[in-house]
Motif scaffolding. Structure first.
Motif, PDB file in Angstrom:
ATOM      1  N   PHE A  93       0.837  -1.199   0.000  1.00 26.81           N
ATOM      2  CA  PHE A  93       0.000   0.000   0.000  1.00 26.81           C
ATOM      3  C   PHE A  93       0.875   1.253   0.000  1.00 26.81           C
ATOM      4  CE2 PHE A  93      -4.079   1.772   2.230  1.00 26.81           C
ATOM      5  CZ  PHE A  93      -4.391   2.466   1.073  1.00 26.81           C
ATOM      6  N   HIS A  94       1.908   1.250   0.837  1.00 28.71           N
ATOM      7  CA  HIS A  94       2.823   2.388   0.917  1.00 28.71           C
ATOM      8  C   HIS A  94       3.546   2.606  -0.410  1.00 28.71           C
ATOM      9  CE1 HIS A  94       6.768   4.282   1.761  1.00 28.71           C
ATOM     10  NE2 HIS A  94       6.058   5.037   2.578  1.00 28.71           N
ATOM     11  N   ASP A  95       4.024   1.532  -1.023  1.00 26.95           N
ATOM     12  CA  ASP A  95       4.732   1.652  -2.300  1.00 26.95           C
ATOM     13  C   ASP A  95       3.813   2.223  -3.378  1.00 26.95           C
ATOM     14  OD1 ASP A  95       6.940   0.589  -1.069  1.00 26.95           O
ATOM     15  OD2 ASP A  95       6.693  -1.420  -1.910  1.00 26.95           O
ATOM     16  N   PHE A  96       2.559   1.796  -3.361  1.00 28.31           N
ATOM     17  CA  PHE A  96       1.567   2.322  -4.299  1.00 28.31           C
ATOM     18  C   PHE A  96       1.388   3.825  -4.105  1.00 28.31           C
ATOM     19  CE2 PHE A  96      -2.958   3.581  -4.445  1.00 28.31           C
ATOM     20  CZ  PHE A  96      -3.175   3.528  -5.819  1.00 28.31           C
ATOM     21  N   LEU A  97       1.256   4.257  -2.849  1.00 27.17           N
ATOM     22  CA  LEU A  97       1.096   5.680  -2.557  1.00 27.17           C
ATOM     23  C   LEU A  97       2.323   6.478  -2.982  1.00 27.17           C
ATOM     24  CD1 LEU A  97      -0.597   5.674   0.952  1.00 27.17           C
ATOM     25  CD2 LEU A  97      -1.472   6.787  -1.089  1.00 27.17           C
ATOM     26  N   PHE A  98       3.488   5.911  -2.744  1.00 25.99           N
ATOM     27  CA  PHE A  98       4.722   6.614  -3.086  1.00 25.99           C
ATOM     28  C   PHE A  98       4.782   6.886  -4.586  1.00 25.99           C
ATOM     29  CE2 PHE A  98       8.591   7.928  -1.002  1.00 25.99           C
ATOM     30  CZ  PHE A  98       9.473   8.122  -2.050  1.00 25.99           C
ATOM     31  N   GLU A  99       4.390   5.898  -5.358  1.00 23.49           N
ATOM     32  CA  GLU A  99       4.448   6.043  -6.812  1.00 23.49           C
ATOM     33  C   GLU A  99       3.333   6.928  -7.352  1.00 23.49           C
ATOM     34  OE1 GLU A  99       4.084   3.286 -10.864  1.00 23.49           O
ATOM     35  OE2 GLU A  99       4.179   2.343  -8.886  1.00 23.49           O
TER      36      GLU A  99
END
Length: 320
Positions: free
Chosen positions: A236-242
């Motif tokens: 979820f965090h990686d998705f938000l970062f991108e």
């Protein structure tokens, strides 16, 4: 009743400057009050969480983020029978050192200030050195260490500090995506299927699922997420970062942040006599760059823009 892994107020390692006990409040309750009534806490309402100067009343600020973190952390603490007052004190104080303009401001100061800038270290400096005209808040050791280590953690963290660190991540990944959906940058359907399947389809459902997971995974004495939930949260965090933190539409104004803060920095570095009295005192004892860093990092978004305009934009005038 506090569990074996919780911190009893009577077992606190105390304050840098000893004080007589309060007849009504525990030491951690007093920390809560000192943080809540501080100037730096009030300034959080005008500091960016993710989106710079958004048009709309419902986007998160650094203050609402702080309140959401604290509520989540207290829920975890209550379920695990930790010290809720210590948890709340850490939660309320953890972001006091954040810059104007969110992490864009932090990156700008990190580039400008040769000693480096990290908001969690500045949060500790705020409560130790800057509040109350340089006297500091004289908080308990456990509160101070929880504030300092809320981002990266430390081997001897209290269970309450770990609860806040987990709550911080639970709060921001969920409210940042909520704000991104509100801004039209994302839709709920854009969230990866694996995340929705494991954590939930709705904002409140996701928060509830992660909190319940932490509570269940922590029953054996270590405050933690389960491995599969931690993997889902990381995805979820990686998705938000991108999709959000690097989104050119959402972050398009951030290039201006370094110019604004850099210009303010240069002015006060060359004119330390223009700093407010409390910061001139810091300049005398710790050097001008340290004083300028403290002053600029403490500004709200609005005050930074006002200061820049006041220094560099000609004032309107008329012939009478």
């Amino acid at each position: 009743m506090i569990s074996d892994i919780g911190v009893l107020a009577e077992n606190s390692k105390g304050r840098a400057f000893p004080e007589a006990p309060d007849e009504v409040r525990t030491c951690f309750q007093r920390d809560i009050d000192r943080i809540t009534y501080s100037k730096s806490f009030r300034r959080l309402k005008h500091k960016t969480q993710v989106f710079l100067q958004p048009e709309g009343d419902h986007y998160r600020t650094r203050l609402t983020h702080t309140l959401e973190v604290t509520r989540i952390a207290r829920t975890i603490s209550r379920a695990l029978m930790l010290n809720e007052d210590l948890t709340e004190a850490i939660g309320l104080g953890h972001d006091l050192g954040h810059t104007p303009f969110g992490h864009a401001g932090e990156r700008a100061l990190c580039e400008i200030y040769t000693c480096g800038f990290r908001h969690y270290e500045q949060s500790l400096r705020v409560v130790d050195r800057l509040e109350k005209s340089g006297k500091g808040l004289n908080l308990c050791f456990e509160t101070r260490m929880g504030i300092l280590n809320h981002t990266k953690g430390a081997p001897d963290d209290s269970a309450e500090a770990i609860a806040v660190r987990l709550a911080d991540r639970i709060a921001y990944i969920n409210h940042d995506v909520d704000d991104a959906i509100r801004a039209g940058i994302l839709t709920a359907a854009d969230i990866p299927k694996e995340v929705r399947a494991r954590i939930g389809e709705r904002h409140s459902t996701r928060i509830d699922a992660i909190i319940r997971d932490v509570i269940e995974a922590s029953r054996e004495g270590e405050v933690r997420m389960s491995d599969d939930m931690a993997q889902a949260v990381e995805l979820f965090h990686d998705f938000l970062f991108e999709k959000v933190y690097r989104n050119p539409t959402a972050k398009g104004e951030e290039a201006k942040v370094s110019k604004i803060l850099g210009a303010i920095w240069d002015y006060y570095l060359k004119n330390p006599d223009k700093l407010p009295p409390d910061y001139r005192s810091i300049a005398d004892t710790e050097g001008v760059p340290r004083a300028v860093c403290d002053y600029v990092s403490g500004m709200s978004d609005d005050y930074a823009v006002y200061t820049f305009s006041n220094i560099y934009i000609p004032a309107a005038w008329q012939v009478k």
